[in-house]
Motif scaffolding. Structure first.
Motif, PDB file in Angstrom:
ATOM      1  N   GLU A 169       0.523  -1.337   0.085  1.00  0.00           N
ATOM      2  CA  GLU A 169      -0.162  -0.337  -0.078  1.00  0.00           C
ATOM      3  C   GLU A 169       0.758   1.329   0.436  1.00  0.00           C
ATOM      4  N   GLU A 170       1.536   1.316   0.698  1.00  0.00           N
ATOM      5  CA  GLU A 170       3.490   2.427   0.632  1.00  0.00           C
ATOM      6  C   GLU A 170       3.859   2.960   0.266  1.00  0.00           C
ATOM      7  N   GLU A 228      -5.962   1.934  -8.612  1.00  0.00           N
ATOM      8  CA  GLU A 228      -5.308   1.653  -7.157  1.00  0.00           C
ATOM      9  C   GLU A 228      -4.163   0.440  -7.250  1.00  0.00           C
ATOM     10  N   LYS A 229      -3.994   0.652  -6.298  1.00  0.00           N
ATOM     11  CA  LYS A 229      -2.905  -0.573  -6.251  1.00  0.00           C
ATOM     12  C   LYS A 229      -3.322  -1.762  -5.958  1.00  0.00           C
ATOM     13  N   SER A 230      -4.053  -2.222  -5.158  1.00  0.00           N
ATOM     14  CA  SER A 230      -4.664  -3.576  -5.021  1.00  0.00           C
ATOM     15  C   SER A 230      -5.381  -4.144  -6.504  1.00  0.00           C
ATOM     16  N   ARG A 251      -6.388  -9.690   2.091  1.00  0.00           N
ATOM     17  CA  ARG A 251      -4.783  -8.573   1.497  1.00  0.00           C
ATOM     18  C   ARG A 251      -3.516  -9.228   1.739  1.00  0.00           C
ATOM     19  N   GLN A 286       0.003  -8.417  -0.635  1.00  0.00           N
ATOM     20  CA  GLN A 286       1.153  -8.956  -0.419  1.00  0.00           C
ATOM     21  C   GLN A 286       1.875 -10.009  -0.488  1.00  0.00           C
TER      22      GLN A 286
END
Length: 250
Positions: A16-17, A75-77, A158, A162
Motif C-alpha cells: 500500500e505504501e 488503485e494498487k490493489s 490483503r 502482500q
C-alpha cells in the motif's frame, strides 16, 4: 523509497505504501517473463479464447499498464489482484495461457472487474474500453467472460496481495529492487520459497513444480506457466545460483 549504495532501490515493506510506478514496473516484468514462456507454445484452434487477439498489440505491457494508470487512476490493489486472477483462471481453465496475444485484453478486463468489485469509485466501461484500445461492445463481452471464468470470485485477502508484492520484488529479473529493512540475501528466502511452492496462502496451481533443476525450465512450466510458478522458479534459481557462488568462493 531510497537507493542503497549498491544501486538497489529500497521499496516499502507494505504494498500500500509503494509508489504505483514501481508496482507497474514489477508487474510488467513478471508478465513479460510469463509471456516469454507461454509464447513458445504452438497455438492450436482448441486453445483459442475470447482474450486472444489476431496479432500481438504494438504497445508493450509496461506502456499499456502505464496508460491504464494514467487515465483510470486504478488503485494498487487492482493492479496486484490481476496476478491472482491469472492464477485463478490458469487453474480453472487449463487451455488458457497468458501470452502476447492474450495479455493486453486480459489486463483491461481484469482492471475493469476488479475496480468495480474493490473500489468505491471506478470508471465507465466506455473509458476503460477507450484506454484499453478496444470497443465497448468487446469489453462488455470480455467482462462477462472474465467473471464467468473466475466464477465471480473477485476478492482475495490483503495477505495474498502482500505475498504477491513481496515475491515480485524478490524475483524481479534485474534484482534492482529490495524491501526496506529486509535481508535481501537469496539464501534467506527458503521459507517464502516453500510458501510459494506449496500455495499455503491460496490454492496452488495444479502443475506447479516442486524442485526444478537450476538453469532449466521444466516442461510443465514451459507448457503452462502461471505467475505463482514463475515466482517459485525464479526464487529457486536465484537461491541455487547464490549457493553455487558461495561454494566456489569458499
Amino acid at each position: 523509497m531510497e537507493s542503497s549504495s549498491s544501486g538497489r532501490v529500497e521499496l516499502p515493506a507494505a504494498f500500500e505504501e509503494a509508489h504505483i510506478d514501481h508496482l507497474v514496473l514489477l508487474i510488467a516484468d513478471m508478465l513479460n517473463r510469463l509471456m516469454t514462456h507461454n509464447d513458445r507454445i504452438p497455438l492450436s484452434p482448441e486453445s483459442l479464447t475470447r482474450f486472444h487477439s489476431r496479432s500481438a498489440p504494438n504497445i508493450s505491457v509496461l506502456d499499456y499498464l502505464k496508460r491504464i494508470v494514467r487515465f483510470t487512476n486504478v488503485e494498487k490493489s487492482c493492479l496486484l489482484i490481476t496476478l491472482h486472477y491469472i492464477d485463478q483462471i490458469c487453474a480453472r481453465t487449463p487451455i488458457f495461457t497468458l501470452s502476447s496475444l492474450t495479455c493486453h485484453r486480459f489486463i483491461i478486463a481484469a482492471i475493469t472487474v476488479s475496480s468495480k468489485g474493490l473500489c468505491d469509485s471506478f470508471c465507465t466501461n466506455h473509458l476503460y474500453a477507450k484506454v484499453g484500445g478496444i470497443s465497448v461492445t468487446e469489453l462488455n463481452i470480455l467482462e462477462r467472460e472474465f467473471l464467468a471464468t473466475i466464477d465471480w470470485r473477485l476478492m482475495c485477502t490483503r495477505e495474498v496481495l502482500q505475498e504477491y508484492y513481496i515475491n515480485l520484488v524478490r524475483t524481479h529479473s534485474t534484482g534492482q529492487f529490495v524491501i526496506a529493512g529486509a535481508d535481501s540475501s537469496p539464501s534467506n528466502s527458503s521459507d517464502s520459497d516453500i510458501d510459494m511452492e506449496s500455495g499455503q496462502s491460496r490454492p496452488p496451481s495444479p502443475e506447479i513444480p516442486t524442485r526444478p533443476q537450476p538453469g532449466t525450465i521444466p516442461q510443465e512450466v514451459a507448457q503452462r506457466a502461471t505467475v505463482e510458478q514463475n515466482m517459485a522458479f525464479a526464487a529457486l534459481q536465484q537461491s541455487e545460483d547464490f549457493k553455487g557462488r558461495k561454494g566456489r568462493d569458499g
